[in-house]
Design a protein around this motif. Structure first.
Motif, PDB file in Angstrom:
ATOM      1  N   LYS A  10      -5.123   0.752  -9.995  1.00 13.38           N
ATOM      2  CA  LYS A  10      -4.008   0.239  -9.323  1.00 13.38           C
ATOM      3  C   LYS A  10      -4.139  -0.847  -8.406  1.00 13.38           C
ATOM      4  CE  LYS A  10      -0.013   2.173  -6.637  1.00 13.38           C
ATOM      5  NZ  LYS A  10       0.359   3.189  -6.092  1.00 13.38           N
ATOM      6  N   VAL A  52       0.624  -1.669 -11.191  1.00 13.18           N
ATOM      7  CA  VAL A  52       1.172  -0.995 -10.211  1.00 13.18           C
ATOM      8  C   VAL A  52       1.303   0.550 -10.418  1.00 13.18           C
ATOM      9  CG1 VAL A  52       2.921  -2.845  -9.845  1.00 13.18           C
ATOM     10  CG2 VAL A  52       3.671  -1.156 -11.516  1.00 13.18           C
ATOM     11  N   LYS A  53       0.942   0.981 -11.660  1.00 10.27           N
ATOM     12  CA  LYS A  53       0.866   2.469 -11.883  1.00 10.27           C
ATOM     13  C   LYS A  53      -0.087   2.784 -13.015  1.00 10.27           C
ATOM     14  CE  LYS A  53       3.814   6.408 -12.639  1.00 10.27           C
ATOM     15  NZ  LYS A  53       5.322   6.932 -12.682  1.00 10.27           N
ATOM     16  N   ASN A  55      -1.710   5.879 -15.510  1.00  8.63           N
ATOM     17  CA  ASN A  55      -1.706   7.196 -16.075  1.00  8.63           C
ATOM     18  C   ASN A  55      -2.841   7.162 -17.002  1.00  8.63           C
ATOM     19  OD1 ASN A  55       0.629   7.998 -15.032  1.00  8.63           O
ATOM     20  ND2 ASN A  55       1.962   7.280 -16.485  1.00  8.63           N
ATOM     21  N   GLY A  59      -0.294   2.354 -18.638  1.00  5.37           N
ATOM     22  CA  GLY A  59      -0.173   1.856 -17.205  1.00  5.37           C
ATOM     23  C   GLY A  59       0.966   1.342 -17.164  1.00  5.37           C
ATOM     24  N   TYR A  60       1.596   0.833 -16.042  1.00  8.88           N
ATOM     25  CA  TYR A  60       2.685  -0.187 -15.708  1.00  8.88           C
ATOM     26  C   TYR A  60       2.170  -1.251 -14.908  1.00  8.88           C
ATOM     27  CZ  TYR A  60       5.790   3.360 -17.517  1.00  8.88           C
ATOM     28  OH  TYR A  60       6.551   4.227 -18.481  1.00  8.88           O
TER      29      TYR A  60
END
Length: 460
Positions: A10, A52-53, A55, A59-60
């Motif tokens: 992140k 920004v994120k 998992n 991811g994002y």
């Protein structure tokens, strides 16, 4: 089992080459096979992205700057596109939007329905994919002592206060919102505050009839009364004579649901009229009526073509709403039965049948999955079933009822390709064969797509 390590962290900045799009229109880039979804990125582009994120499986990211730009990228004409959550695709050429939506339907037909062989036709798009929405629902807030109206910023409940217009909404509706905001501010009417659960005006809904220009304004308040109501009505109707109806809806609940249970007409009629083709429809405050009138005609024409109704055919229209598809079918069929759970919609459907002089359409209030087995027990055997369910698709009991009725054809109109594909698979396994699927772009500049599937019963 070795735990796979996520190759990004992140807040890290990475360079991505985008290969694909998600069904929402986000760009998909990969690092060591790990997918990262990035809004406003297009296939073929290379860009610097902030993670920004993160998992386990994906991811994002946030687009920082584009190093290689796609030829399909266009400049969004809307000033607040990058803030607003209403549209997702204004940065993409319209041709690319249509191809993305066709691929979305193709993918679920392959992965969910396992129907690779079924043709998914090119999406039926619009000549002018702007200013198409005939219904505006907009929240009200306050800033510097004045009322503000605007959509919520993406993934938040903050109103975009510098939003003067919405380019996918009818211009007349836009002007109505502006008039309510300005006049209510002058009259000292305050907005609702969802944090304190105080104040008055919560939302404005404007419904405009595409062909007649009739307009309905619905004012949603926390309070039983609208302060300065008579003066508000006077100023609004003097400014815009197209206003045929002003409705007051009361919503006292702490909720995100827009409409409350109590509704009263405070000016003009309880409804407005619009036409689709050569049929006329009454639209009341809670009526479900397609928001894109131009494409509604395209959608219904295709549904009628698939239904292929003859003068001796009996048809069932499940989830019939105010009778729009039912009445088009009734122009050709021997008899049409419509079923819908919302009593007000059935009342409107009956009035619409009368309005158009159609006596061969019968409408029933109830859950389709309960009414249709009852019809079967009464010996009703339709030649054609048309179904247009909500996003969650058809209930299992409804699918079974359709199978038991054994019609020659089923026309499945869907606003959610995933549940369409799921239900087509169930109907296929029960003896129907999907012939073709036609996507229709009812919602340009957004990630949504409508689709119609035609199924025929296997004959022994």
């Amino acid at each position: 089992m070795v735990k796979q390590k996520v190759p990004v962290k992140k807040n890290e900045t990475v360079t991505l080459l985008f290969e694909d799009l998600t069904h929402e229109g986000n760009g998909v880039g990969k690092i060591s096979g790990y997918p990262i979804f990035v809004p406003h990125a297009l296939p073929g582009e290379e860009a610097n992205v902030k993670i920004v994120k993160v998992n386990k499986r994906f991811g994002y990211g946030k687009l920082l700057d584009i190093k290689k730009v796609s030829q399909e990228r266009v400049t969004p004409p809307c000033d607040v596109f990058y803030k607003c959550g209403g549209c997702q695709l204004q940065h993409m050429s319209y041709d690319m939007q249509l191809e993305m939506k066709r691929n979305q339907v193709r993918n679920v037909m392959r992965k969910v329905a396992h129907l690779d062989h079924v043709p998914v036709h090119p999406v039926l798009g619009m000549e002018d994919p702007w200013r198409y929405r005939n219904k505006i629902q907009i929240p009200i807030g306050e800033k510097d002592g004045k009322l503000i109206t605007g959509f919520y910023q993406a993934r938040s409940h903050r109103i975009i206060d510098d939003m003067d217009t919405c380019l996918i909404q009818n211009e007349l509706g836009d002007r109505m919102v502006e008039a309510v905001r300005r006049i209510a501010t002058d009259l000292g009417i305050v907005s609702y505050d969802e944090k304190t659960h105080q104040g008055v005006l919560r939302h404005i809904i404007v419904r405009t009839a595409f062909w007649t220009n009739d307009t309905m304004i619905i004012l949603i308040t926390r309070t039983e009364k609208i302060p300065q109501q008579a003066e508000l009505i006077k100023q609004l109707t003097e400014t815009y004579p197209a206003i045929k109806s002003i409705i007051h809806n009361i919503n006292k609940e702490k909720t995100n649901v827009i409409l409350g249970k109590k509704t009263r007409t405070i000016y003009g009629e309880d409804y407005i009229f619009d036409t689709i083709g050569d049929l006329k429809f009454k639209i009341s405050p809670r009526s479900f009526y397609q928001v894109n009138p131009t494409q509604t005609k395209v959608l219904y024409d295709k549904a009628l073509e698939y239904a292929n109704v003859g003068s001796e055919d009996v048809v069932i229209d499940a989830y019939c709403g105010i009778g729009t598809i039912s009445l088009f079918l009734a122009q050709k069929a021997k008899k049409v039965y419509g079923v819908e759970i919302v009593p007000e919609a059935i009342r409107d459907a009956k009035e619409n049948a009368q309005l158009n002089g159609l006596t061969n359409a019968e409408f029933v209030v109830g859950e389709a999955e309960k009414v249709m087995p009852w019809w079967t027990a009464q010996g009703l055997r339709p030649d054609v079933i048309v179904v247009d369910p909500p996003r969650k698709g058809c209930d299992e009991a409804l699918l079974q009822a359709m199978v038991d009725m054994a019609p020659k054809r089923i026309v499945y109109v869907s606003c959610n390709p995933s549940t369409l594909a799921r239900d087509l698979r169930i109907l296929e396994d029960a003896g129907f064969e999907t012939q073709e699927v036609q996507p229709v772009d009812m919602f340009p500049q957004t990630g949504h797509v409508e689709a119609i599937g035609l199924l025929c019963r296997h004959t022994m």
